[in-house]
Design a protein around this motif. Sequence first.
Motif, PDB file in Angstrom:
ATOM      1  N   THR A 138       0.898  -1.271   0.042  1.00 40.43           N
ATOM      2  CA  THR A 138       0.082   0.082   0.006  1.00 40.43           C
ATOM      3  C   THR A 138       0.942   1.257   0.006  1.00 40.43           C
ATOM      4  OG1 THR A 138      -1.773  -1.385   1.266  1.00 40.43           O
ATOM      5  CG2 THR A 138      -1.664   1.225   1.323  1.00 40.43           C
ATOM      6  N   PRO A 139       0.849   1.966  -0.918  1.00 41.33           N
ATOM      7  CA  PRO A 139       1.573   3.352  -0.963  1.00 41.33           C
ATOM      8  C   PRO A 139       1.423   4.186   0.269  1.00 41.33           C
ATOM      9  CG  PRO A 139       0.160   3.254  -3.046  1.00 41.33           C
ATOM     10  CD  PRO A 139      -0.329   2.276  -2.034  1.00 41.33           C
ATOM     11  N   VAL A 140       2.488   5.008   0.700  1.00 45.56           N
ATOM     12  CA  VAL A 140       2.406   5.793   1.932  1.00 45.56           C
ATOM     13  C   VAL A 140       2.337   7.197   1.576  1.00 45.56           C
ATOM     14  CG1 VAL A 140       3.848   6.430   3.901  1.00 45.56           C
ATOM     15  CG2 VAL A 140       3.837   4.043   3.284  1.00 45.56           C
ATOM     16  N   ASP A 141       1.547   7.946   2.085  1.00 46.19           N
ATOM     17  CA  ASP A 141       1.078   9.221   1.460  1.00 46.19           C
ATOM     18  C   ASP A 141       1.567  10.156   3.029  1.00 46.19           C
ATOM     19  OD1 ASP A 141       0.157  11.754   1.094  1.00 46.19           O
ATOM     20  OD2 ASP A 141      -1.883  11.048   1.287  1.00 46.19           O
ATOM     21  N   LEU A 142       2.875  10.790   2.446  1.00 41.53           N
ATOM     22  CA  LEU A 142       3.330  11.915   3.196  1.00 41.53           C
ATOM     23  C   LEU A 142       3.103  13.295   3.057  1.00 41.53           C
ATOM     24  CD1 LEU A 142       6.758  10.393   3.829  1.00 41.53           C
ATOM     25  CD2 LEU A 142       4.974  10.260   5.085  1.00 41.53           C
ATOM     26  N   THR A 143       1.987  13.505   2.139  1.00 39.91           N
ATOM     27  CA  THR A 143       1.529  14.936   1.720  1.00 39.91           C
ATOM     28  C   THR A 143       1.011  15.651   2.947  1.00 39.91           C
ATOM     29  OG1 THR A 143      -0.541  14.271   1.079  1.00 39.91           O
ATOM     30  CG2 THR A 143       1.115  14.394  -0.482  1.00 39.91           C
ATOM     31  N   HIS A 144       0.464  15.136   4.105  1.00 43.95           N
ATOM     32  CA  HIS A 144      -0.100  15.583   5.059  1.00 43.95           C
ATOM     33  C   HIS A 144       1.019  15.518   6.271  1.00 43.95           C
ATOM     34  CE1 HIS A 144      -3.539  15.791   2.934  1.00 43.95           C
ATOM     35  NE2 HIS A 144      -3.546  14.464   2.615  1.00 43.95           N
ATOM     36  N   LYS A 145       2.118  15.574   6.287  1.00 43.38           N
ATOM     37  CA  LYS A 145       3.230  15.543   7.354  1.00 43.38           C
ATOM     38  C   LYS A 145       3.097  16.487   8.112  1.00 43.38           C
ATOM     39  CE  LYS A 145       7.015  16.805   4.198  1.00 43.38           C
ATOM     40  NZ  LYS A 145       8.336  16.532   3.748  1.00 43.38           N
ATOM     41  N   ASN A 146       2.688  17.716   7.639  1.00 43.94           N
ATOM     42  CA  ASN A 146       2.852  18.997   8.375  1.00 43.94           C
ATOM     43  C   ASN A 146       1.369  19.273   9.033  1.00 43.94           C
ATOM     44  OD1 ASN A 146       5.393  19.567   8.270  1.00 43.94           O
ATOM     45  ND2 ASN A 146       5.152  20.079   6.231  1.00 43.94           N
ATOM     46  N   ASP A 147       0.256  18.584   8.753  1.00 45.67           N
ATOM     47  CA  ASP A 147      -1.045  18.582   9.082  1.00 45.67           C
ATOM     48  C   ASP A 147      -1.382  17.666  10.237  1.00 45.67           C
ATOM     49  OD1 ASP A 147      -1.087  20.124   6.970  1.00 45.67           O
ATOM     50  OD2 ASP A 147      -2.102  18.303   5.639  1.00 45.67           O
ATOM     51  N   VAL A 148      -2.342  18.143  11.177  1.00 45.17           N
ATOM     52  CA  VAL A 148      -2.983  17.541  12.303  1.00 45.17           C
ATOM     53  C   VAL A 148      -4.318  16.834  11.753  1.00 45.17           C
ATOM     54  CG1 VAL A 148      -4.118  17.449  14.509  1.00 45.17           C
ATOM     55  CG2 VAL A 148      -2.071  18.848  13.825  1.00 45.17           C
ATOM     56  N   LEU A 149      -4.556  15.479  11.721  1.00 49.05           N
ATOM     57  CA  LEU A 149      -5.666  14.771  11.070  1.00 49.05           C
ATOM     58  C   LEU A 149      -6.699  14.567  12.117  1.00 49.05           C
ATOM     59  CD1 LEU A 149      -6.216  13.834   8.112  1.00 49.05           C
ATOM     60  CD2 LEU A 149      -5.521  11.435   9.017  1.00 49.05           C
ATOM     61  N   ILE A 150      -7.620  14.898  12.012  1.00 51.48           N
ATOM     62  CA  ILE A 150      -8.933  14.667  13.157  1.00 51.48           C
ATOM     63  C   ILE A 150     -10.074  14.163  12.327  1.00 51.48           C
ATOM     64  CG2 ILE A 150      -8.019  16.527  14.583  1.00 51.48           C
ATOM     65  CD1 ILE A 150     -10.504  18.032  13.721  1.00 51.48           C
ATOM     66  N   PRO A 151     -11.067  13.397  13.102  1.00 50.15           N
ATOM     67  CA  PRO A 151     -12.149  13.069  12.351  1.00 50.15           C
ATOM     68  C   PRO A 151     -12.955  14.216  11.581  1.00 50.15           C
ATOM     69  CG  PRO A 151     -12.242  12.186  14.770  1.00 50.15           C
ATOM     70  CD  PRO A 151     -11.062  13.305  14.491  1.00 50.15           C
ATOM     71  N   GLY A 152     -13.468  13.991  10.531  1.00 51.57           N
ATOM     72  CA  GLY A 152     -14.410  14.964   9.886  1.00 51.57           C
ATOM     73  C   GLY A 152     -15.131  15.646  10.651  1.00 51.57           C
ATOM     74  N   PHE A 153     -15.085  17.037  10.527  1.00 55.41           N
ATOM     75  CA  PHE A 153     -16.198  17.938  11.455  1.00 55.41           C
ATOM     76  C   PHE A 153     -17.544  17.536  10.737  1.00 55.41           C
ATOM     77  CE2 PHE A 153     -12.912  21.508  12.163  1.00 55.41           C
ATOM     78  CZ  PHE A 153     -12.651  21.168  13.715  1.00 55.41           C
ATOM     79  N   ILE A 154     -18.687  17.429  11.732  1.00 58.51           N
ATOM     80  CA  ILE A 154     -20.090  17.224  10.974  1.00 58.51           C
ATOM     81  C   ILE A 154     -20.643  18.483  11.773  1.00 58.51           C
ATOM     82  CG2 ILE A 154     -22.077  15.980  11.734  1.00 58.51           C
ATOM     83  CD1 ILE A 154     -19.860  13.776  12.062  1.00 58.51           C
ATOM     84  N   GLU A 155     -21.701  19.331  10.883  1.00 60.43           N
ATOM     85  CA  GLU A 155     -22.350  20.426  11.231  1.00 60.43           C
ATOM     86  C   GLU A 155     -23.800  19.846  11.333  1.00 60.43           C
ATOM     87  OE1 GLU A 155     -23.970  22.404  12.584  1.00 60.43           O
ATOM     88  OE2 GLU A 155     -22.786  24.155  12.362  1.00 60.43           O
ATOM     89  N   HIS A 156     -24.285  19.365  12.284  1.00 64.24           N
ATOM     90  CA  HIS A 156     -25.339  18.572  12.229  1.00 64.24           C
ATOM     91  C   HIS A 156     -26.773  19.497  12.381  1.00 64.24           C
ATOM     92  CE1 HIS A 156     -24.680  18.926  16.526  1.00 64.24           C
ATOM     93  NE2 HIS A 156     -25.709  19.163  16.607  1.00 64.24           N
ATOM     94  N   HIS A 157     -26.506  20.849  12.468  1.00 68.54           N
ATOM     95  CA  HIS A 157     -27.658  21.531  12.366  1.00 68.54           C
ATOM     96  C   HIS A 157     -27.261  22.850  11.650  1.00 68.54           C
ATOM     97  CE1 HIS A 157     -31.598  22.733  14.385  1.00 68.54           C
ATOM     98  NE2 HIS A 157     -31.299  23.890  13.621  1.00 68.54           N
ATOM     99  N   ILE A 158     -27.466  22.894  10.323  1.00 65.15           N
ATOM    100  CA  ILE A 158     -27.415  24.105   9.456  1.00 65.15           C
ATOM    101  C   ILE A 158     -28.382  24.308   8.534  1.00 65.15           C
ATOM    102  CG2 ILE A 158     -26.113  22.657   7.704  1.00 65.15           C
ATOM    103  CD1 ILE A 158     -24.489  25.142   7.331  1.00 65.15           C
ATOM    104  N   HIS A 159     -28.967  25.518   8.296  1.00 65.56           N
ATOM    105  CA  HIS A 159     -30.164  25.678   7.593  1.00 65.56           C
ATOM    106  C   HIS A 159     -29.692  26.296   6.081  1.00 65.56           C
ATOM    107  CE1 HIS A 159     -33.201  25.124  10.498  1.00 65.56           C
ATOM    108  NE2 HIS A 159     -32.314  25.834  11.215  1.00 65.56           N
ATOM    109  N   PRO A 160     -29.317  25.341   4.876  1.00 64.29           N
ATOM    110  CA  PRO A 160     -28.798  25.834   3.578  1.00 64.29           C
ATOM    111  C   PRO A 160     -29.636  26.952   3.185  1.00 64.29           C
ATOM    112  CG  PRO A 160     -28.767  23.365   3.741  1.00 64.29           C
ATOM    113  CD  PRO A 160     -29.394  23.885   4.854  1.00 64.29           C
ATOM    114  N   LEU A 161     -30.983  26.627   3.159  1.00 64.39           N
ATOM    115  CA  LEU A 161     -31.769  27.954   2.280  1.00 64.39           C
ATOM    116  C   LEU A 161     -31.537  29.091   2.879  1.00 64.39           C
ATOM    117  CD1 LEU A 161     -33.830  28.572   0.322  1.00 64.39           C
ATOM    118  CD2 LEU A 161     -35.676  28.103   2.042  1.00 64.39           C
ATOM    119  N   LEU A 162     -31.667  29.226   4.509  1.00 64.49           N
ATOM    120  CA  LEU A 162     -31.397  30.425   5.140  1.00 64.49           C
ATOM    121  C   LEU A 162     -30.098  30.892   5.200  1.00 64.49           C
ATOM    122  CD1 LEU A 162     -33.502  29.579   8.247  1.00 64.49           C
ATOM    123  CD2 LEU A 162     -34.415  30.653   5.973  1.00 64.49           C
TER     124      LEU A 162
END
Length: 562
Positions: A64-88
């Motif tokens: 499996t290839p190794v990806d080091l493009t994020h060697k300077n990034d902090v990786l966290i679980p993806g943010f979830i915005e569970h209450h947003i009103h796209p129309l408003l």
Amino acid sequence: MLNFLFFLFTSFSLLSLAEDRIIIPKDLVTLDSDYPNATAVLIRDDRIHAVGAKEDLIKEFPNTPVDLTHKNDVLIPGFIEHHIHPLLAAITMNSEIVAIDDWTVLNKKSTGIRDREGYLKKLKELESSMNTNDPLISWGFHHYFHGKLTKDDLDKISSDRPILIIHRSFHEFIMNSKALEFFGIAKEDLKGLNAEEKKLANYGEGHFSERGLIMVMPKIMQFLAAPQRIIGGLSITEEYIHKQGITLIANPGAMYNKLTQGAKNYVFGDIDTPFRSLFIPSALYMLEHFNNSELLEETEALLNWGEGKVQYLPKHIKLFSDGAMYSQNMVLRDGYLDGHQGVWLMEEDIFKETFRIYWDAGYQIHIHQNGDSGLDRILEVLEDNMARNPRDDHRTTIVHFGYSAFDQIEKMKQLGVIVSANPYYVPVLSDLYSKVGIGYERSQEMVRLGDVARANIKLSLHSDMPMAPASPLALMHAAVNRINYANEVAGPNQRISSLNALKGVTLNAAYLLGLESDYGSISPGKYANFTLLEENPLTVDHLLIKDIKVKGTIVEGRLFGF
């Protein structure tokens, strides 16, 4: 060896395809107790295949290839915005933002204004700078900062141009004479209102709120939600959401309008949208179109309304208790200092019957609440239904959680409710509401998340955008610090830890949606959804959380950079 693999891997495109790879970031926050010290994650297709020490993953998966493009990034679980009103949010993006707080939408910045003179001056500047005859639409007005605003005030700014002012809460609209004419709103439109609703529709002052606004909203929405306008606003909203590091959104309380839904599907549903969207119907809107015997069938029919990356979430519904926080229309046990009354958004009998219908059908019920009396009503109805028809893991959700009382916390825990809170109320409202309308003691304890956390009640954080910027980092910052406009900590005992705040926009947000098996932590088997940050929100100075730079997202294994 790692350098060779990195060279080999980057010889083909990684930037947009969900390729199998081992990602080794600067820091990895999994929120999975089984992998507290992991340093790498293996993605296979759109899912997380393995999590662990980088040496172990490279040894176990040598091809499996190794990806080091994020060697300077902090990786966290993806943010979830569970209450947003796209129309408003789209309407807001198309409007001139004149609010009490600073807003930056893409490259356009609006500086907060908190006094009447400055607010009216800004409206005059905006009106005089317009080169067309289009209506002036402005969002962000707040009467406790900007003073009472009427049709006559707006007529003084312009008697020729339609002016529509949208209250910060989106529960109140104010129009000048030309706007009433432009939108075709006449006194006859209000004939169907009952005595209580007529108090909320003041034609003479051009002011419409809560249930009074619902009567005239269809005419206004013909302009605000016109296809070209709304698609443009949704496109701006999409980019805005992405730049906050959000990988999944939900809209509890979606309007019952297939044309508007089509616009949302068109913008948010395509394969290149950097997040998925989940919609939850509003019982309030459903009741405008259907009787009780039709509710369940018609709610189920909405599951066919989504397309592509847009879906309706099965077995979820939103109900409403009391009125808006920004309008001081919440219903409070001890009332208001000035003697005014809050507003119920659903009459008690209708609320009880609608709750019963969806409860018996096994729905998770999300309920808009802002006042402690509004919370009393919810808990009483829930308790009655639990006694009549007990359900396990019902996850009834208190939404917004503006004002509550300490004695309600234990009852909430006993009844098994969970909390979806808007912590942004605290920095923008706690100081003013301590002085106006409510008083110091109650306002210091607004959004009492510390008590909720100590009771081990699941809590999550949302923006309710446009009620707050859809920035999970800003929400975390507000919940952790509770620093208000007076530069004071409002209710120090109600602060929560950075860890609880991060869970509130990731793991617990997924739990609230019933999707914790697929989202919310960096765990094998879940979707490969990550947010890339410059700093670790769990170790950075808590006063700097909101300033952490978002560098991009990975959604279902695919990198979406900026």
